[in-house]
Design a protein around this motif. Sequence first.
Motif, PDB file in Angstrom:
ATOM      1  N   ALA A 154       0.856  -1.183   0.000  1.00  0.00           N
ATOM      2  CA  ALA A 154       0.000   0.000   0.000  1.00  0.00           C
ATOM      3  C   ALA A 154       0.893   1.234   0.000  1.00  0.00           C
ATOM      4  N   PHE A 155       0.553   2.207  -0.834  1.00  0.00           N
ATOM      5  CA  PHE A 155       1.395   3.390  -0.986  1.00  0.00           C
ATOM      6  C   PHE A 155       0.543   4.648  -0.829  1.00  0.00           C
ATOM      7  N   PRO A 156       0.998   5.583   0.002  1.00  0.00           N
ATOM      8  CA  PRO A 156       0.245   6.834   0.179  1.00  0.00           C
ATOM      9  C   PRO A 156       0.430   7.745  -1.021  1.00  0.00           C
ATOM     10  N   SER A 157      -0.529   8.605  -1.248  1.00  0.00           N
ATOM     11  CA  SER A 157      -0.470   9.559  -2.343  1.00  0.00           C
ATOM     12  C   SER A 157      -0.923  10.922  -1.846  1.00  0.00           C
ATOM     13  N   ALA A 158      -0.182  11.957  -2.222  1.00  0.00           N
ATOM     14  CA  ALA A 158      -0.537  13.315  -1.823  1.00  0.00           C
ATOM     15  C   ALA A 158      -0.265  14.250  -2.986  1.00  0.00           C
ATOM     16  N   GLY A 159      -0.945  15.367  -2.972  1.00  0.00           N
ATOM     17  CA  GLY A 159      -0.750  16.331  -4.048  1.00  0.00           C
ATOM     18  C   GLY A 159      -1.791  17.422  -4.004  1.00  0.00           C
ATOM     19  N   ALA A 160      -1.913  18.133  -5.120  1.00  0.00           N
ATOM     20  CA  ALA A 160      -2.856  19.243  -5.206  1.00  0.00           C
ATOM     21  C   ALA A 160      -3.056  19.583  -6.670  1.00  0.00           C
TER      22      ALA A 160
ATOM     23  N   VAL B 230       1.015  15.053  -8.329  1.00  0.00           N
ATOM     24  CA  VAL B 230       0.766  13.725  -7.761  1.00  0.00           C
ATOM     25  C   VAL B 230       2.082  13.160  -7.234  1.00  0.00           C
ATOM     26  N   SER B 231       2.036  12.674  -6.006  1.00  0.00           N
ATOM     27  CA  SER B 231       3.244  12.070  -5.436  1.00  0.00           C
ATOM     28  C   SER B 231       3.345  10.605  -5.846  1.00  0.00           C
ATOM     29  N   THR B 232       4.538  10.106  -5.830  1.00  0.00           N
ATOM     30  CA  THR B 232       4.761   8.701  -6.147  1.00  0.00           C
ATOM     31  C   THR B 232       5.903   8.178  -5.302  1.00  0.00           C
ATOM     32  N   GLU B 233       5.913   6.882  -5.095  1.00  0.00           N
ATOM     33  CA  GLU B 233       6.988   6.243  -4.350  1.00  0.00           C
ATOM     34  C   GLU B 233       7.597   5.150  -5.211  1.00  0.00           C
ATOM     35  N   PRO B 234       8.916   5.007  -5.176  1.00  0.00           N
ATOM     36  CA  PRO B 234       9.593   4.065  -6.072  1.00  0.00           C
ATOM     37  C   PRO B 234       9.058   2.640  -6.006  1.00  0.00           C
ATOM     38  N   GLY B 235       8.703   2.148  -4.819  1.00  0.00           N
ATOM     39  CA  GLY B 235       8.266   0.765  -4.690  1.00  0.00           C
ATOM     40  C   GLY B 235       6.985   0.435  -5.416  1.00  0.00           C
ATOM     41  N   ALA B 236       6.154   1.457  -5.705  1.00  0.00           N
ATOM     42  CA  ALA B 236       4.855   1.206  -6.333  1.00  0.00           C
ATOM     43  C   ALA B 236       4.990   0.677  -7.749  1.00  0.00           C
ATOM     44  N   PHE B 237       6.065   1.016  -8.432  1.00  0.00           N
ATOM     45  CA  PHE B 237       6.192   0.664  -9.840  1.00  0.00           C
ATOM     46  C   PHE B 237       6.390  -0.830 -10.050  1.00  0.00           C
TER      47      PHE B 237
ATOM     48  N   ARG C 245      -3.435  26.054   7.727  1.00  0.00           N
ATOM     49  CA  ARG C 245      -2.055  25.732   7.392  1.00  0.00           C
ATOM     50  C   ARG C 245      -1.136  25.683   8.601  1.00  0.00           C
ATOM     51  N   GLY C 246      -1.329  26.595   9.538  1.00  0.00           N
ATOM     52  CA  GLY C 246      -0.463  26.624  10.706  1.00  0.00           C
ATOM     53  C   GLY C 246      -0.845  25.616  11.765  1.00  0.00           C
ATOM     54  N   GLN C 247      -2.027  25.008  11.637  1.00  0.00           N
ATOM     55  CA  GLN C 247      -2.509  24.085  12.661  1.00  0.00           C
ATOM     56  C   GLN C 247      -2.359  22.621  12.260  1.00  0.00           C
ATOM     57  N   VAL C 248      -2.070  22.368  10.998  1.00  0.00           N
ATOM     58  CA  VAL C 248      -2.033  21.004  10.491  1.00  0.00           C
ATOM     59  C   VAL C 248      -0.611  20.670  10.032  1.00  0.00           C
ATOM     60  N   ASP C 249      -0.139  19.502  10.450  1.00  0.00           N
ATOM     61  CA  ASP C 249       1.158  19.012   9.994  1.00  0.00           C
ATOM     62  C   ASP C 249       0.945  18.226   8.707  1.00  0.00           C
ATOM     63  N   ALA C 250       1.293  18.837   7.562  1.00  0.00           N
ATOM     64  CA  ALA C 250       1.025  18.219   6.269  1.00  0.00           C
ATOM     65  C   ALA C 250       1.818  16.939   6.071  1.00  0.00           C
ATOM     66  N   THR C 251       2.923  16.766   6.791  1.00  0.00           N
ATOM     67  CA  THR C 251       3.718  15.550   6.638  1.00  0.00           C
ATOM     68  C   THR C 251       3.011  14.321   7.211  1.00  0.00           C
ATOM     69  N   GLN C 252       1.922  14.541   7.956  1.00  0.00           N
ATOM     70  CA  GLN C 252       1.155  13.433   8.523  1.00  0.00           C
ATOM     71  C   GLN C 252      -0.154  13.211   7.784  1.00  0.00           C
ATOM     72  N   LEU C 253      -0.302  13.877   6.622  1.00  0.00           N
ATOM     73  CA  LEU C 253      -1.543  13.769   5.854  1.00  0.00           C
ATOM     74  C   LEU C 253      -1.257  13.253   4.447  1.00  0.00           C
ATOM     75  N   VAL C 254      -2.209  12.547   3.901  1.00  0.00           N
ATOM     76  CA  VAL C 254      -2.157  12.122   2.496  1.00  0.00           C
ATOM     77  C   VAL C 254      -3.544  12.285   1.894  1.00  0.00           C
ATOM     78  N   GLY C 255      -3.601  12.308   0.578  1.00  0.00           N
ATOM     79  CA  GLY C 255      -4.886  12.442  -0.094  1.00  0.00           C
ATOM     80  C   GLY C 255      -5.583  11.116  -0.331  1.00  0.00           C
ATOM     81  N   GLY C 256      -4.799  10.034  -0.365  1.00  0.00           N
ATOM     82  CA  GLY C 256      -5.377   8.715  -0.598  1.00  0.00           C
ATOM     83  C   GLY C 256      -4.307   7.653  -0.465  1.00  0.00           C
ATOM     84  N   ILE C 257      -4.730   6.405  -0.625  1.00  0.00           N
ATOM     85  CA  ILE C 257      -3.820   5.272  -0.541  1.00  0.00           C
ATOM     86  C   ILE C 257      -4.139   4.327  -1.692  1.00  0.00           C
ATOM     87  N   ASP C 258      -3.117   3.908  -2.411  1.00  0.00           N
ATOM     88  CA  ASP C 258      -3.267   2.924  -3.488  1.00  0.00           C
ATOM     89  C   ASP C 258      -2.847   1.563  -2.957  1.00  0.00           C
ATOM     90  N   VAL C 259      -3.778   0.607  -3.016  1.00  0.00           N
ATOM     91  CA  VAL C 259      -3.558  -0.710  -2.423  1.00  0.00           C
ATOM     92  C   VAL C 259      -3.455  -1.766  -3.511  1.00  0.00           C
TER      93      VAL C 259
END
Length: 350
Positions: free
Chosen positions: A90-96, A114-121, A217-231
């Motif tokens: 499972a790989f997290p995905s984030a973007g805008a 769109v974010s990507t992680e090497p292992g997903a490929f 923006r100042g109240q949320v740690d974006a490094t702990q958030l993602v937009g979705g997960i690809d399983v």
Amino acid sequence: MGTLLELLRNLTRRKLRNGLTIGGIAIGVLALSTLGALAEKNNKLLEGGIQYFSDHVSVSDSSANGFGGGGLLKLSLLDQVKQVDGVAAAFPSAGAAAQGDGPGFSTGVPPEIVSTEPGAFAYEKFKLTAKLGRGPETLADGEVVLGADIAKVVGKGLGDTVALPVPPKVARADFINHQFRVVGILDKTLTAPDNFAYVTLHDGQRALGDSLPPALRGQVDATQLVGGIDVYGKPGVNLDDLAGRINKQVPGLKAIPPSEVVKAFQSFSAIFSAITTGSALLALIVGGLSVINTMLMSVTERYREIGLKKAIGARTRHILTEYVAEAIAIGMVGGAIGLSLGWLTTTVIN
């Protein structure tokens, strides 16, 4: 030779009527070829979408309203998803959004970071190949791989620097973007990745955080958030069943069965093809009827000429051949014009 000259004479005797008939045929053939090409391209887009979405389960927030209405997920949920029976990875995905305003590009998909992680490929069946430079599997922070369409729209090539998201014409005071170095441009896929700007997960989360309302923006740690997960499922695992298990075992998530996505694509494809094909055939029928009308009027106006020809020995088949040849000539000229215009139109649009 004499028959050909007579055919040309008959066609030029009534220039306006024959011209309008040829124009009607040309419009019908133009509509048939252009709408047919549109339907064919639409089917290719949908086929690409089916391939792109059918090899994994897309997981998002089950609520209708998350941070900023985006339905964001906590990164900590990733570990729970990985524990579900049948999950291979499972790989997290984030973007805008990749541009501040404006519509999507040729596929109709809005341009996105769109974010990507090497292992997903290693798990993806839909393979992305780089036309220039590197693919997204080798990205580092501050680098971007552009899809074929978004690369054309932003006008950037390999080695250039691009600001993402692209600023709107009138940027708000709180608008934020960052500079990225283009390290690759993908081959055209005719589906969603053509409009994607691929970045690392860290850069995707930063873009996600920047897209939040200023008050958050100042109240949320974006490094702990993602937009979705690809399983991705283990070999032999039914992805629809896997989506059902994720929905049951991990509260707050919505896993979409791939079959639902495929059915939606196929349903839209069938409806769109029926509409475009029906419209094109209707235009072609109207053009054909105009030929019939022209020939009926031509025969009616020239009945004395027909009688004279028969009186001096012409047979019915000779007269019939003359009128059929005239109709064929009108149809061929109109068809050639329509096909040429259709080819030109689709070429320019493409």
